[in-house]
Design a protein around this motif. Sequence first.
Motif, PDB file in Angstrom:
ATOM      1  N   GLU A   1      -8.905 -15.605  31.187  1.00 28.44           N
ATOM      2  CA  GLU A   1      -7.710 -15.192  31.926  1.00 28.44           C
ATOM      3  C   GLU A   1      -6.738 -16.356  32.061  1.00 28.44           C
ATOM      4  OE1 GLU A   1      -7.245 -14.285  36.524  1.00 28.44           O
ATOM      5  OE2 GLU A   1      -8.136 -12.568  35.501  1.00 28.44           O
ATOM      6  N   SER A   2      -7.268 -17.544  32.305  1.00 28.59           N
ATOM      7  CA  SER A   2      -6.425 -18.730  32.467  1.00 28.59           C
ATOM      8  C   SER A   2      -5.761 -19.117  31.158  1.00 28.59           C
ATOM      9  CB  SER A   2      -7.271 -19.897  33.001  1.00 28.59           C
ATOM     10  OG  SER A   2      -7.818 -19.588  34.265  1.00 28.59           O
ATOM     11  N   ILE A   3      -6.503 -18.999  30.058  1.00 23.70           N
ATOM     12  CA  ILE A   3      -5.922 -19.287  28.740  1.00 23.70           C
ATOM     13  C   ILE A   3      -4.795 -18.307  28.432  1.00 23.70           C
ATOM     14  CG2 ILE A   3      -6.388 -19.187  26.249  1.00 23.70           C
ATOM     15  CD1 ILE A   3      -9.157 -20.379  26.863  1.00 23.70           C
ATOM     16  N   GLU A   4      -5.052 -17.040  28.711  1.00 21.48           N
ATOM     17  CA  GLU A   4      -4.036 -16.006  28.449  1.00 21.48           C
ATOM     18  C   GLU A   4      -2.776 -16.238  29.275  1.00 21.48           C
ATOM     19  OE1 GLU A   4      -3.523 -11.127  28.790  1.00 21.48           O
ATOM     20  OE2 GLU A   4      -5.511 -12.048  29.017  1.00 21.48           O
ATOM     21  N   ASN A   5      -2.960 -16.662  30.524  1.00 21.12           N
ATOM     22  CA  ASN A   5      -1.832 -16.828  31.448  1.00 21.12           C
ATOM     23  C   ASN A   5      -1.308 -18.264  31.492  1.00 21.12           C
ATOM     24  OD1 ASN A   5      -2.041 -14.112  32.217  1.00 21.12           O
ATOM     25  ND2 ASN A   5      -3.537 -14.589  33.807  1.00 21.12           N
ATOM     26  N   GLU A   6      -1.880 -19.153  30.660  1.00 23.74           N
ATOM     27  CA  GLU A   6      -1.508 -20.570  30.689  1.00 23.74           C
ATOM     28  C   GLU A   6      -1.606 -21.101  32.123  1.00 23.74           C
ATOM     29  OE1 GLU A   6      -0.359 -22.869  28.317  1.00 23.74           O
ATOM     30  OE2 GLU A   6      -0.752 -21.530  26.640  1.00 23.74           O
ATOM     31  N   SER A   7      -2.729 -20.818  32.783  1.00 20.88           N
ATOM     32  CA  SER A   7      -2.927 -21.210  34.177  1.00 20.88           C
ATOM     33  C   SER A   7      -3.836 -22.421  34.276  1.00 20.88           C
ATOM     34  CB  SER A   7      -3.540 -20.055  34.975  1.00 20.88           C
ATOM     35  OG  SER A   7      -3.912 -20.487  36.279  1.00 20.88           O
TER      36      SER A   7
ATOM     37  N   GLU B   1       0.313 -36.318  28.237  1.00 20.46           N
ATOM     38  CA  GLU B   1      -0.761 -35.371  27.943  1.00 20.46           C
ATOM     39  C   GLU B   1      -0.372 -34.476  26.764  1.00 20.46           C
ATOM     40  OE1 GLU B   1      -3.134 -34.687  32.181  1.00 20.46           O
ATOM     41  OE2 GLU B   1      -1.608 -33.241  31.566  1.00 20.46           O
ATOM     42  N   ARG B   2      -1.353 -34.231  25.895  1.00 24.43           N
ATOM     43  CA  ARG B   2      -1.091 -33.452  24.686  1.00 24.43           C
ATOM     44  C   ARG B   2      -1.536 -32.009  24.856  1.00 24.43           C
ATOM     45  NH1 ARG B   2      -3.291 -37.287  19.820  1.00 24.43           N
ATOM     46  NH2 ARG B   2      -5.292 -36.746  20.761  1.00 24.43           N
ATOM     47  N   GLY B   3      -0.746 -31.091  24.294  1.00 24.26           N
ATOM     48  CA  GLY B   3      -1.148 -29.695  24.230  1.00 24.26           C
ATOM     49  C   GLY B   3      -0.668 -28.844  25.382  1.00 24.26           C
ATOM     50  N   THR B   4      -0.752 -27.535  25.156  1.00 26.54           N
ATOM     51  CA  THR B   4      -0.421 -26.575  26.200  1.00 26.54           C
ATOM     52  C   THR B   4      -1.578 -26.497  27.193  1.00 26.54           C
ATOM     53  OG1 THR B   4      -1.451 -24.751  24.993  1.00 26.54           O
ATOM     54  CG2 THR B   4       0.882 -25.203  24.526  1.00 26.54           C
ATOM     55  N   VAL B   5      -1.368 -25.779  28.278  1.00 27.16           N
ATOM     56  CA  VAL B   5      -2.441 -25.570  29.252  1.00 27.16           C
ATOM     57  C   VAL B   5      -3.647 -24.931  28.569  1.00 27.16           C
ATOM     58  CG1 VAL B   5      -3.139 -24.277  31.316  1.00 27.16           C
ATOM     59  CG2 VAL B   5      -0.923 -25.439  31.258  1.00 27.16           C
ATOM     60  N   ALA B   6      -3.396 -23.929  27.744  1.00 26.74           N
ATOM     61  CA  ALA B   6      -4.480 -23.251  27.042  1.00 26.74           C
ATOM     62  C   ALA B   6      -5.256 -24.212  26.142  1.00 26.74           C
ATOM     63  CB  ALA B   6      -3.933 -22.086  26.215  1.00 26.74           C
ATOM     64  N   GLN B   7      -4.537 -25.087  25.443  1.00 20.40           N
ATOM     65  CA  GLN B   7      -5.208 -26.046  24.577  1.00 20.40           C
ATOM     66  C   GLN B   7      -6.037 -27.051  25.377  1.00 20.40           C
ATOM     67  OE1 GLN B   7      -1.633 -27.379  22.610  1.00 20.40           O
ATOM     68  NE2 GLN B   7      -1.993 -26.138  20.778  1.00 20.40           N
ATOM     69  N   LYS B   8      -5.536 -27.432  26.531  1.00 20.52           N
ATOM     70  CA  LYS B   8      -6.278 -28.355  27.394  1.00 20.52           C
ATOM     71  C   LYS B   8      -7.563 -27.696  27.906  1.00 20.52           C
ATOM     72  CE  LYS B   8      -2.039 -30.628  28.921  1.00 20.52           C
ATOM     73  NZ  LYS B   8      -1.088 -30.793  30.023  1.00 20.52           N
TER      74      LYS B   8
ATOM     75  N   ASN C   1      -9.243 -25.407  26.393  1.00 21.00           N
ATOM     76  CA  ASN C   1     -10.149 -25.389  25.242  1.00 21.00           C
ATOM     77  C   ASN C   1     -10.789 -26.755  25.000  1.00 21.00           C
ATOM     78  OD1 ASN C   1     -10.074 -22.661  24.396  1.00 21.00           O
ATOM     79  ND2 ASN C   1      -8.068 -22.977  23.449  1.00 21.00           N
ATOM     80  N   ASP C   2     -10.018 -27.837  25.200  1.00 19.95           N
ATOM     81  CA  ASP C   2     -10.567 -29.187  25.051  1.00 19.95           C
ATOM     82  C   ASP C   2     -11.693 -29.421  26.063  1.00 19.95           C
ATOM     83  OD1 ASP C   2      -8.950 -29.980  22.932  1.00 19.95           O
ATOM     84  OD2 ASP C   2      -7.393 -30.788  24.240  1.00 19.95           O
ATOM     85  N   LEU C   3     -11.538 -28.894  27.257  1.00 21.98           N
ATOM     86  CA  LEU C   3     -12.536 -29.089  28.298  1.00 21.98           C
ATOM     87  C   LEU C   3     -13.790 -28.252  28.078  1.00 21.98           C
ATOM     88  CD1 LEU C   3     -10.194 -29.171  31.430  1.00 21.98           C
ATOM     89  CD2 LEU C   3     -11.512 -31.096  30.528  1.00 21.98           C
ATOM     90  N   THR C   4     -13.665 -27.191  27.310  1.00 22.56           N
ATOM     91  CA  THR C   4     -14.831 -26.339  27.056  1.00 22.56           C
ATOM     92  C   THR C   4     -15.631 -26.800  25.844  1.00 22.56           C
ATOM     93  OG1 THR C   4     -13.514 -24.803  25.713  1.00 22.56           O
ATOM     94  CG2 THR C   4     -13.750 -24.290  28.052  1.00 22.56           C
ATOM     95  N   ASP C   5     -15.054 -27.658  25.024  1.00 25.92           N
ATOM     96  CA  ASP C   5     -15.742 -28.120  23.806  1.00 25.92           C
ATOM     97  C   ASP C   5     -16.980 -28.953  24.141  1.00 25.92           C
ATOM     98  OD1 ASP C   5     -13.914 -26.830  22.253  1.00 25.92           O
ATOM     99  OD2 ASP C   5     -12.648 -28.600  21.947  1.00 25.92           O
TER     100      ASP C   5
END
Length: 250
Positions: free
Chosen positions: A20-26, A237-244, A246-250
């Motif tokens: 939901e956060s990725i979809e909403n860039e939250s 900081e690099r990337g959109t909220v969604a990309q960040k 994703n970086d934290l989930t890797d």
Amino acid sequence: MKPLHTIDDVINILQDIINESIENESTLGYFAALYQKVTIKVKEGIQNNYFDDNQRMEKLDIIFAKRYIDAYYNYKNNIPITSSWEKAFSITNKYKYIVLQHLLVGMNAHINLDLGIAAAEVSKGQDIQNLHGDFNKINEILSSLVNEVQNDLSEIFPFLKKILTWTKNVDDFFVDFSMELARNGAWNFAVELANTPISGFEKTIQKRDIKITEKADLVISPGFIPQIIFMIIRISERGTVAQKINDLTD
């Protein structure tokens, strides 16, 4: 919200929040991503009989997670929540705050308030000291993730490690919130709560909540020099909220 009966339910609901956060860039997804990583580690520990009482640990994990999950959904639905979670969520999607600040205010509310409550609840009718060994093992899991999280953050801001080395107080601040306060303050609060009569339970929680909310202010408004450092990090900081996320989930 989906039913919450097992640690897999916790992991799945956290994934819902992440999606939901990725979809909403939250930016709410930052803490959810970190928390899911911790929960997966706890699950692995349970499966490998790492804890003294693995069944109790799963129960503790569910009680603990439910406090965050309830706070998240109640916040989204404008239902009152603890002031420490209200403070943590208050910086959602505000540009000037870096990922690390979002993580720290979430950890502050969840570890320094919720963990003690969960530990006291899972120990009802028993001596809470029997939980102390497993409580410390949870902190060992948190400790093991610190470098991994810093590496994730370095994907977002490549020079973070150098800045953390140069500004040792900021680095110590991160470690304090993730480990030392969890090991000491949260455990002491759990013991205090476990020894509190039911009639005084909510008052004790409210008193602690106020104290932990004040600690959040140290993260949100850390002073002039740290704010300058954080702003430099934020701009870089690099990337959109969604990309960040994703970086934290890797």
